[in-house]
Design an enzyme around this catalytic site. Structure first.
Site, PDB file in Angstrom:
ATOM      1  N   HIS A 158      -4.103   0.284   8.537  1.00  0.00           N
ATOM      2  CA  HIS A 158      -4.171  -0.488   7.596  1.00  0.00           C
ATOM      3  C   HIS A 158      -2.882  -0.443   6.611  1.00  0.00           C
ATOM      4  CE1 HIS A 158      -6.682  -2.148   4.570  1.00  0.00           C
ATOM      5  NE2 HIS A 158      -6.247  -1.275   4.104  1.00  0.00           N
ATOM      6  N   ASP A 178     -11.526  -4.388   7.889  1.00  0.00           N
ATOM      7  CA  ASP A 178     -10.519  -5.195   7.980  1.00  0.00           C
ATOM      8  C   ASP A 178     -10.815  -5.830   9.302  1.00  0.00           C
ATOM      9  OD1 ASP A 178      -8.187  -4.407   6.718  1.00  0.00           O
ATOM     10  OD2 ASP A 178      -7.561  -3.089   7.857  1.00  0.00           O
ATOM     11  N   ARG A 221       0.550  -1.075   0.042  1.00  0.00           N
ATOM     12  CA  ARG A 221       0.417   0.195   0.139  1.00  0.00           C
ATOM     13  C   ARG A 221       0.774   1.193  -0.284  1.00  0.00           C
ATOM     14  NH1 ARG A 221      -2.471  -3.559   3.570  1.00  0.00           N
ATOM     15  NH2 ARG A 221      -4.898  -3.968   3.187  1.00  0.00           N
ATOM     16  N   ARG A 236     -13.104  -9.096   7.312  1.00  0.00           N
ATOM     17  CA  ARG A 236     -12.460  -9.881   6.704  1.00  0.00           C
ATOM     18  C   ARG A 236     -12.382 -11.146   8.361  1.00  0.00           C
ATOM     19  NH1 ARG A 236      -8.750  -6.031   3.385  1.00  0.00           N
ATOM     20  NH2 ARG A 236      -9.565  -6.330   1.092  1.00  0.00           N
TER      21      ARG A 236
HETATM   22  O1  TXD Z   1      -9.748  -0.189   3.232  1.00  0.00           O
HETATM   23  C1  TXD Z   1      -9.101   0.311   2.056  1.00  0.00           C
HETATM   24  N1  TXD Z   1      -9.107   2.123   2.589  1.00  0.00           N
HETATM   25  C2  TXD Z   1      -9.200   0.060   1.035  1.00  0.00           C
HETATM   26  C3  TXD Z   1      -8.291   1.408  -0.165  1.00  0.00           C
HETATM   27  C4  TXD Z   1      -9.631  -0.850   0.481  1.00  0.00           C
HETATM   28  C5  TXD Z   1      -9.474  -0.793  -1.383  1.00  0.00           C
HETATM   29  C6  TXD Z   1      -9.234   0.028  -1.798  1.00  0.00           C
HETATM   30  N2  TXD Z   1      -8.034   1.183  -1.300  1.00  0.00           N
HETATM   31  C7  TXD Z   1      -7.810   1.799  -1.921  1.00  0.00           C
HETATM   32  O2  TXD Z   1      -8.745   3.175  -2.267  1.00  0.00           O
HETATM   33  C8  TXD Z   1      -6.753   2.060  -3.436  1.00  0.00           C
HETATM   34  O3  TXD Z   1      -5.920   1.330  -2.536  1.00  0.00           O
HETATM   35  C9  TXD Z   1      -6.995   2.694  -4.546  1.00  0.00           C
HETATM   36  O4  TXD Z   1      -5.912   3.845  -3.857  1.00  0.00           O
HETATM   37  C10 TXD Z   1      -8.121   4.275  -3.819  1.00  0.00           C
HETATM   38  C11 TXD Z   1      -8.770   3.613  -5.532  1.00  0.00           C
HETATM   39  O5  TXD Z   1      -9.269   1.415  -5.250  1.00  0.00           O
HETATM   40  P1  TXD Z   1     -10.462   0.931  -6.522  1.00  0.00           P
HETATM   41  O6  TXD Z   1     -10.207  -0.499  -6.348  1.00  0.00           O
HETATM   42  O7  TXD Z   1     -11.203   2.034  -7.238  1.00  0.00           O
HETATM   43  O8  TXD Z   1      -9.302   1.872  -7.957  1.00  0.00           O
HETATM   44  P2  TXD Z   1      -9.966   2.183  -8.912  1.00  0.00           P
HETATM   45  O9  TXD Z   1     -10.730   1.155  -9.512  1.00  0.00           O
HETATM   46  O10 TXD Z   1      -8.399   2.333  -9.980  1.00  0.00           O
HETATM   47  O11 TXD Z   1     -10.585   3.308  -9.401  1.00  0.00           O
HETATM   48  C12 TXD Z   1      -9.502   4.780  -8.740  1.00  0.00           C
HETATM   49  C13 TXD Z   1     -10.868   5.893  -9.344  1.00  0.00           C
HETATM   50  C14 TXD Z   1     -10.008   5.928 -11.108  1.00  0.00           C
HETATM   51  O12 TXD Z   1     -11.815   5.511 -11.238  1.00  0.00           O
HETATM   52  C15 TXD Z   1      -9.558   7.013 -11.225  1.00  0.00           C
HETATM   53  O13 TXD Z   1      -9.875   7.516 -12.418  1.00  0.00           O
HETATM   54  C16 TXD Z   1      -9.994   8.230 -10.289  1.00  0.00           C
HETATM   55  O14 TXD Z   1      -9.923   6.830  -9.201  1.00  0.00           O
HETATM   56  N3  TXD Z   1      -8.396   9.512  -9.750  1.00  0.00           N
HETATM   57  C17 TXD Z   1      -9.669  10.645  -9.680  1.00  0.00           C
HETATM   58  N4  TXD Z   1     -10.723  10.719  -9.790  1.00  0.00           N
HETATM   59  C18 TXD Z   1     -10.996  12.161  -9.077  1.00  0.00           C
HETATM   60  N5  TXD Z   1      -9.901  13.390  -8.902  1.00  0.00           N
HETATM   61  C19 TXD Z   1      -8.396  12.575  -9.509  1.00  0.00           C
HETATM   62  N6  TXD Z   1      -7.415  13.298  -9.447  1.00  0.00           N
HETATM   63  C20 TXD Z   1      -8.403  11.268 -10.429  1.00  0.00           C
HETATM   64  N7  TXD Z   1      -7.830  10.424  -9.930  1.00  0.00           N
HETATM   65  C21 TXD Z   1      -8.087   9.440  -9.752  1.00  0.00           C
END
Ligand code: TXD
Length: 309
Positions: free
Chosen positions: A176, A149, A89, A152
């Site tokens: 986390h 968590d 992470r 899970r």
């Molecule tokens: O327990 C937890 N906190 C987590 C964290 C559990 C699962 C996922 N976790 C984290 O959430 C993961 O490591 C990622 O950092 C985020 C999002 O995960 P996700 O699986 O939803 O990633 P995606 O599918 O790649 O989606 C991220 C989206 C994508 O559509 C990008 O275009 C968008 O973020 N994105 C943005 N949106 C708005 N503004 C900006 N600047 C931007 N940059 C990227």
């Protein structure tokens, strides 16, 4: 009476799934924001079209700007990149720091009274970024990790015992990351301590699987990380705030001396209600658990320091 407004920034896997679940339970009108042109609009329209079939009546809109997010009650921030196999992470820190900072600036300009639920990784550090950039009081900035968590952990225990997941009461605390702390002393099955139901080596195996729970899914999916359970956990937090549930759940909260930690976002049990993080609950731990929590805090503090904020 107007419905509450929930904004979800990042319309990727977690964001779109959170929008889906929030809309399906008619929690709020939902605004989905993403930088990818047309994608949040397309997903929002698709969800709108599911309404006649599923029978929910809220508005879902997609946008590439923050105009439609004005006066949101709760904002879930999932924007950023996710892990691929072999990544920790913490590897996401530089990319996601800039994204979360920029998103927070835009969000607070339009919704100065919102509650912020951060999801982007590395989670505890991204909460710190949102807290610093927003200038919001600590009650209104929090991170989603502990509920996931813990879910899970509860899931693995229920699978092992062959009982319903609802019967498992538990807490996973700390950062986390791989140093998170499933608190065995606070784990019971309908009031029966887990230690009376399973031998220590089985409990240790379940604790280990929980700590690596996110990685297990990354390794299976190969192209990204988990999203159904993370989205469900985020929506549970939004619901607790919007409906003043006063849930006692672990969230990443800003600590100012609690648990012996200062100026750090860290997973601790809180009361989550209409005031956001209304209370941080102290927990009596065994000396071994205290030690593990200290290790986890050191790892989280190291990542926070790398932010140089
Ligand atoms: O327990 C937890 N906190 C987590 C964290 C559990 C699962 C996922 N976790 C984290 O959430 C993961 O490591 C990622 O950092 C985020 C999002 O995960 P996700 O699986 O939803 O990633 P995606 O599918 O790649 O989606 C991220 C989206 C994508 O559509 C990008 O275009 C968008 O973020 N994105 C943005 N949106 C708005 N503004 C900006 N600047 C931007 N940059 C990227």
């Amino acid at each position: 009476m107007a419905r509450p407004k929930l904004t979800v920034v990042g319309a990727g896997n977690v964001g779109a799934t959170a929008a889906h679940w929030a809309a399906a339970q008619e929690l709020a009108d939902v605004v989905l924001v993403d930088v990818v042109e047309g994608m949040p609009q397309g997903k929002a329209l698709d969800l709108m079209q599911a309404r006649p079939i599923m029978g929910f009546n809220v508005e879902i809109v997609g946008a590439n700007d923050y105009g439609p997010t004005a006066d949101s009650d709760v904002v879930i921030i999932t924007a950023g990149i996710a892990r691929k196999p072999g990544m920790s992470r913490e590897d996401l820190i530089n990319t996601n720091k800039n994204i979360v900072a920029e998103v927070t600036r835009q969000v607070v300009a339009k919704s100065p009274n919102a509650f912020l639920i951060i999801v982007s990784n590395p989670l505890d550090a991204m909460c710190y970024v949102a807290y610093k950039v927003s200038g919001f009081p600590r009650e209104r900035v929090m991170g989603m990790a502990g509920i996931l968590d813990t879910a899970r952990y509860r899931c693995f225990i229920a699978m092992e015992l062959g009982c319903a997941v609802e019967e498992i009461q538990a807490m996973v605390l700390g950062g986390h990351g791989d140093e998170m702390v499933p608190v065995v002393s606070a784990t019971n099955v309908s009031g029966i301590p887990l230690t009376e139901l399973l031998p220590p080596e089985r409990i240790a195996a379940l604790v280990e699987r929980t700590k690596k729970g996110g990685g297990e899914i990354v390794a299976l999916l190969k192209t990204g990380s988990a999203y159904y359970a993370p989205a469900a956990a985020s929506v549970q937090m939004a619901a607790a705030i919007l409906k003043d549930h006063k849930r006692v759940v672990p969230v990443s909260a800003y600590l100012d001396g609690e648990y012996g930690l200062k100026d750090l976002f860290f997973g601790v049990p809180v009361v989550l209600g209409a005031g956001g993080v209304e209370k941080i609950i102290p927990l009596k731990l065994t000396p071994e658990e205290e030690e593990l929590l200290k290790k986890s805090a050191a790892a989280v503090a190291k990542t926070r320091d790398e932010l140089k904020m």
